[in-house]
Design a protein around this motif. Structure first.
Motif, mmCIF file in Angstrom:
data_model
loop_
_atom_site.group_PDB
_atom_site.id
_atom_site.type_symbol
_atom_site.label_atom_id
_atom_site.label_comp_id
_atom_site.label_asym_id
_atom_site.label_seq_id
_atom_site.Cartn_x
_atom_site.Cartn_y
_atom_site.Cartn_z
ATOM 1 N N PRO A 242 17.712 36.732 -5.705
ATOM 2 C CA PRO A 242 17.250 37.603 -4.594
ATOM 3 C C PRO A 242 18.128 39.016 -4.826
ATOM 4 C CG PRO A 242 18.965 36.179 -3.893
ATOM 5 C CD PRO A 242 18.463 35.437 -5.375
ATOM 6 N N MET A 243 18.980 38.983 -5.605
ATOM 7 C CA MET A 243 19.585 40.395 -6.074
ATOM 8 C C MET A 243 18.606 41.283 -6.930
ATOM 9 S SD MET A 243 22.263 40.123 -4.402
ATOM 10 C CE MET A 243 23.152 41.822 -5.015
ATOM 11 N N ALA A 244 18.024 40.654 -7.860
ATOM 12 C CA ALA A 244 17.303 41.338 -8.830
ATOM 13 C C ALA A 244 15.943 41.342 -9.055
ATOM 14 C CB ALA A 244 18.325 41.396 -10.431
ATOM 15 N N GLY A 245 15.465 40.200 -8.348
ATOM 16 C CA GLY A 245 14.073 39.914 -8.269
ATOM 17 C C GLY A 245 14.116 39.222 -9.720
ATOM 18 N N GLY A 246 12.803 38.514 -9.826
ATOM 19 C CA GLY A 246 12.599 37.624 -11.154
ATOM 20 C C GLY A 246 13.173 35.989 -10.875
ATOM 21 N N PHE A 247 13.140 35.455 -11.654
ATOM 22 C CA PHE A 247 13.584 34.046 -11.804
ATOM 23 C C PHE A 247 14.823 33.624 -12.725
ATOM 24 C CE2 PHE A 247 9.272 34.549 -10.407
ATOM 25 C CZ PHE A 247 9.320 34.090 -8.982
ATOM 26 N N GLY A 248 15.574 32.980 -12.359
ATOM 27 C CA GLY A 248 16.691 32.708 -13.172
ATOM 28 C C GLY A 248 17.886 33.970 -13.520
ATOM 29 N N ALA B 193 4.609 23.169 -2.264
ATOM 30 C CA ALA B 193 5.935 22.664 -2.837
ATOM 31 C C ALA B 193 6.342 23.527 -4.195
ATOM 32 C CB ALA B 193 5.799 21.321 -3.242
ATOM 33 N N ALA B 194 5.400 23.987 -4.798
ATOM 34 C CA ALA B 194 5.592 24.906 -5.951
ATOM 35 C C ALA B 194 6.318 26.218 -5.516
ATOM 36 C CB ALA B 194 4.311 25.095 -6.752
ATOM 37 N N VAL B 195 5.673 26.573 -4.477
ATOM 38 C CA VAL B 195 6.280 27.965 -4.003
ATOM 39 C C VAL B 195 7.814 27.835 -3.657
ATOM 40 C CG1 VAL B 195 6.121 29.886 -2.304
ATOM 41 C CG2 VAL B 195 4.202 28.951 -3.141
ATOM 42 N N THR B 196 8.139 26.610 -2.720
ATOM 43 C CA THR B 196 9.476 26.223 -2.441
ATOM 44 C C THR B 196 10.292 26.240 -3.563
ATOM 45 O OG1 THR B 196 8.669 25.142 -0.625
ATOM 46 C CG2 THR B 196 10.780 24.524 -1.324
ATOM 47 N N THR B 197 9.983 25.711 -4.605
ATOM 48 C CA THR B 197 10.615 25.544 -5.790
ATOM 49 C C THR B 197 10.920 26.790 -6.508
ATOM 50 O OG1 THR B 197 9.833 23.311 -6.489
ATOM 51 C CG2 THR B 197 10.668 24.354 -8.362
ATOM 52 N N LEU B 198 9.912 27.554 -6.542
ATOM 53 C CA LEU B 198 10.177 28.925 -7.002
ATOM 54 C C LEU B 198 11.011 29.703 -6.175
ATOM 55 C CD1 LEU B 198 6.233 29.859 -8.030
ATOM 56 C CD2 LEU B 198 8.272 29.608 -9.651
ATOM 57 N N ALA B 199 11.045 29.498 -4.838
ATOM 58 C CA ALA B 199 12.008 30.251 -4.186
ATOM 59 C C ALA B 199 13.412 29.804 -4.319
ATOM 60 C CB ALA B 199 11.660 29.963 -2.678
ATOM 61 N N LYS C 94 3.687 31.258 7.964
ATOM 62 C CA LYS C 94 4.301 30.251 7.403
ATOM 63 C C LYS C 94 5.282 30.653 6.256
ATOM 64 C CE LYS C 94 2.125 26.757 4.454
ATOM 65 N NZ LYS C 94 0.708 26.253 3.664
ATOM 66 N N GLU C 95 6.541 29.732 6.266
ATOM 67 C CA GLU C 95 7.555 30.140 5.438
ATOM 68 C C GLU C 95 7.118 30.388 3.963
ATOM 69 O OE1 GLU C 95 11.522 31.059 4.505
ATOM 70 O OE2 GLU C 95 10.292 31.236 6.139
ATOM 71 N N THR C 96 6.314 29.517 3.427
ATOM 72 C CA THR C 96 5.993 29.762 2.021
ATOM 73 C C THR C 96 5.369 30.834 1.712
ATOM 74 O OG1 THR C 96 4.280 28.116 2.375
ATOM 75 C CG2 THR C 96 6.252 27.211 1.305
ATOM 76 N N VAL C 97 4.235 31.303 2.629
ATOM 77 C CA VAL C 97 3.706 32.677 2.613
ATOM 78 C C VAL C 97 4.690 33.645 2.418
ATOM 79 C CG1 VAL C 97 1.903 33.748 3.542
ATOM 80 C CG2 VAL C 97 1.520 31.610 3.310
ATOM 81 N N ARG C 98 5.482 33.690 3.532
ATOM 82 C CA ARG C 98 6.600 34.798 3.608
ATOM 83 C C ARG C 98 7.232 34.938 2.306
ATOM 84 N NH1 ARG C 98 11.560 35.894 3.922
ATOM 85 N NH2 ARG C 98 11.957 33.582 3.857
ATOM 86 N N GLN C 99 7.644 34.000 1.745
ATOM 87 C CA GLN C 99 8.641 33.749 0.565
ATOM 88 C C GLN C 99 7.774 34.526 -0.631
ATOM 89 O OE1 GLN C 99 9.380 29.485 0.557
ATOM 90 N NE2 GLN C 99 11.478 29.858 1.061
ATOM 91 N N ALA C 100 6.373 33.840 -0.735
ATOM 92 C CA ALA C 100 5.619 34.429 -1.888
ATOM 93 C C ALA C 100 5.375 35.739 -1.900
ATOM 94 C CB ALA C 100 4.365 33.704 -1.771
ATOM 95 N N ARG C 101 5.168 36.300 -0.714
ATOM 96 C CA ARG C 101 5.130 37.750 -0.532
ATOM 97 C C ARG C 101 6.437 38.530 -0.969
ATOM 98 N NH1 ARG C 101 1.786 37.742 5.161
ATOM 99 N NH2 ARG C 101 -0.245 36.955 4.153
ATOM 100 N N HIS C 102 7.534 38.092 -0.564
ATOM 101 C CA HIS C 102 8.646 38.796 -0.866
ATOM 102 C C HIS C 102 9.154 38.768 -2.277
ATOM 103 C CE1 HIS C 102 13.072 39.762 -0.519
ATOM 104 N NE2 HIS C 102 13.100 38.771 -1.374
ATOM 105 N N MET C 103 8.992 37.579 -3.052
ATOM 106 C CA MET C 103 9.250 37.322 -4.342
ATOM 107 C C MET C 103 8.161 38.186 -5.234
ATOM 108 S SD MET C 103 10.092 33.327 -4.959
ATOM 109 C CE MET C 103 8.654 32.668 -3.896
ATOM 110 N N LEU C 104 6.961 38.392 -4.858
ATOM 111 C CA LEU C 104 6.097 39.118 -5.534
ATOM 112 C C LEU C 104 6.530 40.768 -5.392
ATOM 113 C CD1 LEU C 104 3.490 39.914 -6.916
ATOM 114 C CD2 LEU C 104 2.371 39.949 -4.816
#
Length: 662
Positions: free
Chosen positions: A192-198, A181-187, A224-234
């Motif tokens: 998506p344009m510049a990376g990072g959060f906020g 759930a924490a990964v989903t919140t971070l996503a 797993k969707e959250t795994v894919r999201q985590a790798r992309h955000m990193l």
């Protein structure tokens, strides 16, 4: 004429030693004077590399008229937030509660018991941008103190009560589902344009990125969707930061944050705690980008932050020649002047330097959004960087805050050890050992840590929880890399002192020792900020210490502490990245690996494979050793280097092939 701050050790306080303000350092003497005069206490908190702290000092604290009013109507106290993080934490919590935001310089007015009844940040010398002037604030509060004392005391009492109640933390277990759930919140908060959060401003989210790295690399469920999201955000964020104006494309190292969403213009101060964490993060990526940025950043730290005593200075200022960023920015003509008519325009195009500029006065920060791939161009880039760095050395340098902070040097030790082991750069390990020796010799007294030193002399301020956690982690990193038992002994000594002196009744931790100075409330903040919280840093030390020693009480303490940060991790994971990284590792680990055998390529290959496993505790040695329990009874197999692998209290047979480690 110098004021009381002339006797201070803090470079930030010394910057104010010539102010006409009659400054006091934080302490009972200042409050006794306030009672004697029946005057409120004006608390001003900042740090040496803070740009707006310098602006407010120039506008107000250096102004004779303003200073005279302050001296007549207030007892004025100046605090370096890096030297006294406990004082800063209490009053930053109050400032945020009273105004909805925080930052430095921080301006808080207190009653004689230290309870705040007014709080703010920067105030200009003249009313502007909807803000009252500093003098208007001073006169209004002085009038309230004299003529509306009951209102002032009531406000101070309410704020003090709020601060005390805010220290109560609920507790529950951080499960795999809650980590998902924490990964989903971070996503949802990911840019998506510049990376990072906020949006803006953007800070390097070092601890969150390490959480995403462990989560993404440690999962067997690639679909797993959250795994894919985590790798992309990193991947998106580490690449964006490395190519940005926040990263020093000439000299290596990261500025404190970007003022814009796209990482173009930084706030130019460079902090040790950021770079120490980012060295390790990039080294652990295990790819070309990570190796390059880790090495460049480590080289920056050694070149520009290393002190004569072997420790690392706290920060480089944002300003030089009275202006922010002057040392780092370039115009197209300046590039031509240094590099010539061929390389100058080539560099301008490569680094995004334009006539209009991305900063001020037609100057630009250097960005490297698209790194060349052609070998000849890469060689040309290396030569250009060398020539620009040499030319930049002729400019007026930013000031350096050369105090050594225990916690931040602990982070530097860990980061340098990570880089040394993964990049095969033994000089980084030597530097880490020197810094650790300085901490052991200068900051450690009778099993207790002192927070800061300068010129090899420790200051009087007691270490806080982050000092114990970060320094213990640094010592444990050295124990793994060197197999020297003394570092394990020093680390467990600090951990045991932290368990004795900082523990809270609910399994969490306070940020100050039980016998520390009594403040309006005992600070306790489990949330990470630009550096790990005291709680999360100690949790990591506990996990590693348990892996190296087998002491179950260390893991029990880590699990209990993580329970108290579970609500924060679920609701605001951006401020619990380091705790979440530990939680991922603790779900079924960490992997414990003892690599033993003679030095050489075979042992290096085993160690490198083990280090690629997220969160693994990997100790490397020539042979068995009782000095580190994980090494006890572990010897080479038939004369060949071997890896002994344990996970979840179960150990496998030793292996001699890297691919067998997993």
């Amino acid at each position: 004429m110098a004021n009381r701050l002339a006797k201070a050790t803090s470079p930030y306080l010394l910057q104010h030693a010539e102010n006409p303000v009659d400054w006091w350092e934080w302490g009972p003497e200042a409050f006794a004077e306030a009672r004697r005069r029946d005057a409120p206490v004006l608390l001003s908190v900042g740090y040496a590399a803070c740009h707006w702290c310098h602006v407010m000092a120039h506008e107000s604290f250096e102004d004779d008229t303003t200073a005279a009013y302050m001296n007549e109507h207030y007892v004025n106290v100046k605090v370096d937030r890096e030297e006294r993080p406990d004082v800063d934490a209490v009053y930053m919590q109050a400032t945020t509660a009273m105004t909805g935001h925080g930052g430095w310089p921080m301006t808080v007015v207190l009653d004689h018991d230290g309870a705040p009844f007014f709080a703010g940040t920067y105030f200009p010398d003249q009313p502007r941008h909807g803000s009252a002037s500093f003098m208007q604030v001073l006169t209004g509060l002085s009038d309230a103190w004299r003529n509306r004392g009951d209102d002032v005391r009531a406000t101070a009492g309410r704020v003090a009560e709020h601060l005390r109640n805010a220290a109560e933390l609920p507790s529950y277990v951080i499960t795999a589902e809650r980590i998902d759930a924490a990964v989903t919140t971070l996503a949802r908060e990911f840019d998506p344009m510049a990376g990072g959060f906020g949006e803006a401003p953007k800070f390097p989210p070092s601890m969150v990125l390490e959480f995403l790295r462990r989560y993404g690399a440690g999962s067997a469920d690639d679909g797993k969707e959250t795994v894919r999201q985590a790798r992309h955000m990193l991947a998106r964020t580490v690449a964006a930061m490395a190519g940005s104006g926040m990263y020093d494309q000439v000299g290596g190292g990261f500025a404190r944050y970007s003022v814009d969403r796209g990482w173009v213009v930084p706030h130019f101060e460079k902090m040790l705690y950021d770079n120490a964490q980012l060295v390790g993060l990039y080294a652990r990526l295990g790819n070309e980008l990570g190796d390059r940025v880790a090495a460049e950043t480590a080289d920056f730290m050694i070149r520009e932050l290393l002190t004569a005593e072997g420790g690392f200075a706290s920060a480089l200022d944002a300003d030089s020649e009275g202006e922010e960023g002057t040392f780092y920015v370039w115009s197209p003509q300046q590039l031509v002047d240094v590099l010539g008519e061929d390389d100058g325009p080539w560099a301008a195009e490569l680094f995004g330097v334009t006539e209009a500029g991305t900063f001020e006065g037609g100057t630009s920060t250097l960005q490297l959004r698209h790194r060349p791939t052609d070998r000849a161009d890469l060689e040309r880039l290396a030569e250009v960087r060398t020539r620009l760095l040499r030319a930049r050395e002729e400019r007026v340098r930013p000031a350096r805050d050369d105090k050594v902070v225990a916690a931040w040097n602990g982070l530097a030790i860990t980061g340098l050890v990570d880089a040394a082991r993964r990049l095969r750069r033994p000089e980084y390990l030597h530097m880490a050992r020197d810094a650790a020796q300085l901490l052991a010799d200068t900051h450690l007294r009778d099993g207790r840590l002192l927070r800061v030193s300068r010129d090899g002399v420790a200051g009087p301020h007691a270490g806080v929880l982050e000092d114990y956690g970060c320094v213990a982690s640094g010592f444990l990193a050295l124990a793994q890399a060197t197999a020297e038992g003394r570092w394990l002994d020093l680390a467990t000594g600090l951990i045991d002192e932290a368990l004795r002196g900082f523990a809270a009744d609910d399994g969490g931790f306070h940020d100050t020792h039980a016998d520390a100075e009594t403040l309006v409330t005992r600070p306790r903040d489990p949330g990470d900020n630009a550096s790990p919280s005291g709680l999360s840093s100690l949790v990591h030390a506990l996990v590693d210490a348990h892996a190296l020693t087998g002491e179950g009480r260390y893991r029990d303490a880590a699990e209990a502490a993580l329970g108290t940060v579970a609500v924060l991790a679920e609701k605001a994971p951006r401020f619990a990245g380091w705790s979440l990284a530990a939680a991922v590792t603790m779900l079924d680990g960490p992997l414990e690996v003892a690599v033993v055998g003679p030095e050489g390529e075979d042992r290096d290959a085993l160690e490198a494979r083990a280090l690629r496993i997220p969160g693994a505790v990997v100790v490397t040695a020539e042979d068995a050793s009782d000095d580190i329990p994980l090494l006890s009874g572990r010897s080479p197999v038939d004369g060949r280097p071997a890896a002994y692998v344990c996970r979840g209290f179960v150990c496998e047979r030793p292996v001699t092939e890297p691919d067998a480690i997993g």
